[in-house]
Design a protein around this motif. Structure first.
Motif, PDB file in Angstrom:
ATOM      1  N   TYR A  91       0.911  -1.404   0.283  1.00 15.37           N
ATOM      2  CA  TYR A  91       0.222   0.257   0.210  1.00 15.37           C
ATOM      3  C   TYR A  91       1.125   0.997  -0.310  1.00 15.37           C
ATOM      4  O   TYR A  91       0.446   1.956  -0.927  1.00 15.37           O
ATOM      5  CB  TYR A  91      -0.721  -0.139   1.004  1.00 15.37           C
ATOM      6  N   GLU A  92       1.772   1.482   1.014  1.00 16.35           N
ATOM      7  CA  GLU A  92       2.967   2.575   1.089  1.00 16.35           C
ATOM      8  C   GLU A  92       3.404   2.973  -0.390  1.00 16.35           C
ATOM      9  O   GLU A  92       3.713   3.888  -0.945  1.00 16.35           O
ATOM     10  CB  GLU A  92       3.915   2.059   2.290  1.00 16.35           C
ATOM     11  N   LYS A  93       4.052   1.355  -1.228  1.00 12.46           N
ATOM     12  CA  LYS A  93       4.406   1.677  -2.057  1.00 12.46           C
ATOM     13  C   LYS A  93       3.783   2.337  -3.283  1.00 12.46           C
ATOM     14  O   LYS A  93       4.476   3.067  -4.060  1.00 12.46           O
ATOM     15  CB  LYS A  93       5.794   0.647  -2.617  1.00 12.46           C
ATOM     16  N   SER A  94       2.958   1.655  -2.951  1.00 15.24           N
ATOM     17  CA  SER A  94       1.567   2.161  -4.399  1.00 15.24           C
ATOM     18  C   SER A  94       1.031   3.635  -4.252  1.00 15.24           C
ATOM     19  O   SER A  94       1.109   4.426  -4.801  1.00 15.24           O
ATOM     20  CB  SER A  94       0.357   1.000  -3.804  1.00 15.24           C
ATOM     21  N   LEU A  95       0.745   3.949  -2.694  1.00 12.24           N
ATOM     22  CA  LEU A  95       0.958   5.220  -2.911  1.00 12.24           C
ATOM     23  C   LEU A  95       2.014   6.130  -3.092  1.00 12.24           C
ATOM     24  O   LEU A  95       2.030   7.262  -3.962  1.00 12.24           O
ATOM     25  CB  LEU A  95       0.607   5.821  -1.462  1.00 12.24           C
ATOM     26  N   GLU A  96       3.107   6.188  -3.377  1.00 14.02           N
ATOM     27  CA  GLU A  96       4.104   6.594  -3.898  1.00 14.02           C
ATOM     28  C   GLU A  96       4.326   6.720  -5.337  1.00 14.02           C
ATOM     29  O   GLU A  96       4.357   7.681  -6.303  1.00 14.02           O
ATOM     30  CB  GLU A  96       5.935   6.272  -3.703  1.00 14.02           C
ATOM     31  N   LEU A  97       3.353   5.430  -6.377  1.00 15.98           N
ATOM     32  CA  LEU A  97       4.156   5.340  -7.346  1.00 15.98           C
ATOM     33  C   LEU A  97       2.388   5.686  -8.200  1.00 15.98           C
ATOM     34  O   LEU A  97       2.612   6.383  -9.126  1.00 15.98           O
ATOM     35  CB  LEU A  97       3.827   3.439  -7.187  1.00 15.98           C
ATOM     36  N   ILE A  98       1.460   6.516  -7.586  1.00 16.35           N
ATOM     37  CA  ILE A  98       0.025   6.744  -8.184  1.00 16.35           C
ATOM     38  C   ILE A  98      -0.050   7.925  -7.980  1.00 16.35           C
ATOM     39  O   ILE A  98       0.739   8.616  -7.390  1.00 16.35           O
ATOM     40  CB  ILE A  98      -0.925   5.266  -7.272  1.00 16.35           C
TER      41      ILE A  98
END
Length: 246
Positions: free
Chosen positions: A179-186
């Motif tokens: 979730y945290e890494k996805s928040l960076e990428l989105i």
């Protein structure tokens, strides 16, 4: 609030309100909900399944772990979200046999790209021929390695804030990290969809020795308070949280 975000939240509310009986949670149409008359009615009167998706679904049902497959009705819902936001870049964390990756790729324009993370050899071998048959193998970049490594590589490559849609459906103990890494990428107003958030109902007062349920429950509570996103938790499939990055 932007019109597209308002529309997504309204769709989420409509899904939540369509529950029947004592609980709106009935599971997936191919597993826990296969004997639910209302869910089967929904599928029979709304599912528009591409012929290759149908073939891949039937092939996946032969696998002993087929309950892990994204429900067809859920995959179609997410494909429509992809169309709604005009997504061209997506990530799937946990591809399994590729049903949802294929669904997303089919919903995207010719320049669309799905980064599909899957560590199991068998599932990659099942998926690839169907991607080719559907004519979208050029749209699906299968990353056959640990998903966290792939996400870190994308971040290091300068892909932060460039993805439109992320779907998280892999090992539950790493959900918070995904979730945290996805928040960076989105990108801003991009969507992160998180699967299995209800975990067959076990997230309600999880047992002391049930690490997966505890992890999911903790993430659900975290996202509820997370001011970085808008959200809706839906009783679709095994529970689906839709977050929109602010």
């Amino acid at each position: 609030m932007a019109p597209d975000i308002k529309m997504l939240l309204c769709i989420g509310l409509a899904v939540v309100l369509t529950g029947v009986g004592k609980s709106a949670f009935v599971g997936k149409s191919h597993s826990g909900g296969k004997d639910d008359a209302v869910l089967q009615y929904v599928v029979n009167n709304s599912l528009r399944e591409h012929p290759v998706l149908n073939k891949l679904r039937l092939r996946t049902l032969e696998d002993e772990w087929s309950r892990m497959m994204v429900a067809a009705e859920q995959a179609q819902f997410m494909a429509n979200l992809i169309r709604l936001i005009n997504a061209t870049k997506a990530i799937e964390i946990g591809m399994y046999t590729g049903y949802n990756a294929l669904s997303m790729a089919l919903a995207m324009p010719e320049n669309g790209q799905v980064v599909a993370c899957e560590i199991e050899d068998t599932y990659v071998e099942i998926a690839k021929p169907f991607f080719k048959e559907a004519g979208v193998e050029n749209k699906i970049d299968v990353q056959h390695q640990d998903a966290l490594k792939t996400l870190d590589e994308l971040i290091a490559a300068g892909e932060v804030g460039t993805y439109d849609f992320v779907f998280i459906d892999a090992d539950k103990v790493n959900y918070d990290r995904y979730y945290e890494k996805s928040l960076e990428l989105i990108r801003t107003r991009g969507i992160i969809a998180i699967d299995n958030v209800l975990w067959s109902g076990r997230v309600v007062n999880p047992a002391p020795n049930d690490t997966k349920s505890q992890t999911l429950d903790a993430l659900n509570k975290k996202i509820h308070k997370d001011q970085r996103v808008e959200l809706s938790m839906l009783t679709v499939g095994d529970g689906l949280t839709i977050t929109i990055k602010r």
